[in-house]
Design a protein around this motif. Structure first.
Motif, short mmCIF file in Angstrom:
data_model
loop_
_atom_site.label_atom_id
_atom_site.label_comp_id
_atom_site.label_asym_id
_atom_site.label_seq_id
_atom_site.Cartn_x
_atom_site.Cartn_y
_atom_site.Cartn_z
N CYS A 26 23.36 24.07 63.04
CA CYS A 26 23.59 23.05 64.08
C CYS A 26 24.96 23.23 64.70
CB CYS A 26 23.44 21.65 63.50
SG CYS A 26 21.76 21.23 63.01
N PHE A 27 25.97 23.47 63.88
CA PHE A 27 27.32 23.71 64.40
C PHE A 27 27.35 24.93 65.31
CE2 PHE A 27 31.09 26.38 63.84
CZ PHE A 27 32.00 25.62 64.57
N LEU A 28 26.73 26.01 64.88
CA LEU A 28 26.73 27.23 65.70
C LEU A 28 26.06 26.98 67.05
CD1 LEU A 28 25.98 29.95 62.99
CD2 LEU A 28 28.18 29.45 64.10
N ARG A 29 24.97 26.24 67.05
CA ARG A 29 24.32 25.89 68.33
C ARG A 29 25.27 25.10 69.21
NH1 ARG A 29 18.57 24.80 68.88
NH2 ARG A 29 19.12 24.41 71.03
N CYS A 30 25.97 24.13 68.64
CA CYS A 30 26.92 23.33 69.41
C CYS A 30 28.08 24.18 69.92
CB CYS A 30 27.48 22.19 68.57
SG CYS A 30 26.36 20.81 68.39
N ALA A 31 28.42 25.21 69.17
CA ALA A 31 29.52 26.09 69.55
C ALA A 31 29.08 27.15 70.56
CB ALA A 31 30.11 26.75 68.30
N GLY A 32 27.81 27.12 70.96
CA GLY A 32 27.34 28.00 72.01
C GLY A 32 26.65 29.28 71.57
N TYR A 33 26.39 29.41 70.27
CA TYR A 33 25.68 30.60 69.79
C TYR A 33 24.22 30.51 70.21
CZ TYR A 33 29.58 32.08 66.86
OH TYR A 33 30.79 32.52 66.42
N GLU A 34 23.65 31.64 70.62
CA GLU A 34 22.26 31.69 71.02
C GLU A 34 21.36 31.82 69.78
OE1 GLU A 34 19.18 34.55 73.52
OE2 GLU A 34 21.29 35.07 73.45
N LEU A 35 20.42 30.89 69.65
CA LEU A 35 19.45 30.95 68.57
C LEU A 35 18.36 31.94 68.98
CD1 LEU A 35 18.45 29.82 65.83
CD2 LEU A 35 17.21 28.09 67.14
N LEU A 36 18.27 33.04 68.26
CA LEU A 36 17.30 34.10 68.59
C LEU A 36 15.93 33.81 68.00
CD1 LEU A 36 19.54 37.26 68.02
CD2 LEU A 36 19.01 36.11 70.18
N SER A 37 15.92 33.31 66.77
CA SER A 37 14.62 33.02 66.15
C SER A 37 14.81 32.14 64.93
CB SER A 37 13.89 34.31 65.77
OG SER A 37 14.55 34.97 64.71
N LEU A 38 13.71 31.63 64.47
CA LEU A 38 13.63 30.84 63.25
C LEU A 38 12.47 31.42 62.48
CD1 LEU A 38 14.46 28.27 61.63
CD2 LEU A 38 12.71 27.06 62.94
N ARG A 39 12.74 31.87 61.26
CA ARG A 39 11.64 32.48 60.51
C ARG A 39 11.53 31.84 59.14
NH1 ARG A 39 15.34 36.54 59.16
NH2 ARG A 39 15.30 36.83 56.92
N ALA A 40 10.31 31.86 58.65
CA ALA A 40 10.05 31.31 57.33
C ALA A 40 10.42 32.33 56.27
CB ALA A 40 8.57 30.94 57.21
N GLU A 41 10.97 31.83 55.19
CA GLU A 41 11.28 32.65 54.03
C GLU A 41 10.86 31.82 52.82
OE1 GLU A 41 15.46 33.73 52.57
OE2 GLU A 41 14.85 35.45 53.80
N GLY A 42 9.60 31.95 52.48
CA GLY A 42 9.04 31.06 51.46
C GLY A 42 8.95 29.66 52.04
N ARG A 43 9.45 28.69 51.31
CA ARG A 43 9.45 27.31 51.79
C ARG A 43 10.65 27.00 52.67
NH1 ARG A 43 7.94 23.01 47.37
NH2 ARG A 43 9.33 21.98 48.82
N ARG A 44 11.59 27.91 52.74
CA ARG A 44 12.82 27.69 53.51
C ARG A 44 12.72 28.36 54.87
NH1 ARG A 44 18.02 27.54 49.96
NH2 ARG A 44 18.55 26.38 51.82
N LYS A 45 13.61 27.98 55.75
CA LYS A 45 13.70 28.58 57.08
C LYS A 45 15.04 29.31 57.20
CE LYS A 45 9.96 26.64 58.78
NZ LYS A 45 8.80 27.33 59.20
N VAL A 46 15.02 30.39 57.98
CA VAL A 46 16.22 31.17 58.24
C VAL A 46 16.48 31.10 59.75
CG1 VAL A 46 17.31 33.44 58.14
CG2 VAL A 46 15.76 32.71 56.31
N PHE A 47 17.67 30.66 60.12
CA PHE A 47 18.09 30.60 61.51
C PHE A 47 18.76 31.92 61.86
CE2 PHE A 47 18.08 26.32 59.84
CZ PHE A 47 17.44 25.60 60.83
N VAL A 48 18.33 32.54 62.94
CA VAL A 48 18.87 33.84 63.35
C VAL A 48 19.56 33.65 64.70
CG1 VAL A 48 18.36 36.25 63.85
CG2 VAL A 48 16.97 35.00 62.16
N PHE A 49 20.86 33.94 64.73
CA PHE A 49 21.68 33.76 65.92
C PHE A 49 22.17 35.10 66.45
CE2 PHE A 49 22.06 29.72 63.77
CZ PHE A 49 22.01 28.80 64.82
N GLN A 50 22.42 35.15 67.75
CA GLN A 50 23.13 36.27 68.35
C GLN A 50 24.54 36.25 67.76
OE1 GLN A 50 22.24 38.69 70.73
NE2 GLN A 50 24.22 39.50 70.14
N ASP A 51 24.97 37.36 67.19
CA ASP A 51 26.29 37.41 66.57
C ASP A 51 27.37 37.51 67.63
OD1 ASP A 51 28.01 37.28 64.44
OD2 ASP A 51 27.51 39.25 63.63
#
Length: 88
Positions: A26-51
């Motif tokens: 959430c912080f990275l999104r507010c700081a202007g990072y582009e969210l590239l994808s959200l993927r499942a990893e078991g029961r958890r989710k992984v947020f993937v941002f443009q570095d």
């Protein structure tokens, strides 16, 4: 196990940064990072941002309580990201 991981660019890929930390995402999104994808990893989710070159400093600032974002924007981003988790 770390909750963050930098992904180096490969052929046809951009440099990415992954995290399982919801509030860091959430912080990275507010700081202007582009969210590239959200993927499942078991029961958890992984947020993937443009570095970004400053990402390490931004992450350290977040965990060190030295980062600033607009509070209303952060609250709205939390709401949006929760919707993405549950509906995306």
């Amino acid at each position: 196990m770390s909750t963050e991981q930098a992904i180096r660019p490969g052929e046809g890929r951009r440099a990415a940064f992954e995290t399982r930390d919801f509030y860091l995402a959430c912080f990275l999104r507010c700081a202007g990072y582009e969210l590239l994808s959200l993927r499942a990893e078991g029961r958890r989710k992984v947020f993937v941002f443009q570095d970004r070159p400053r990402r390490r400093d931004d992450v350290i600032a977040f965990y060190g309580d030295a980062a600033t974002v607009r509070p209303q924007a952060f609250a709205a981003t939390i709401k949006d990201m929760k919707g993405l988790l549950h509906n995306g």
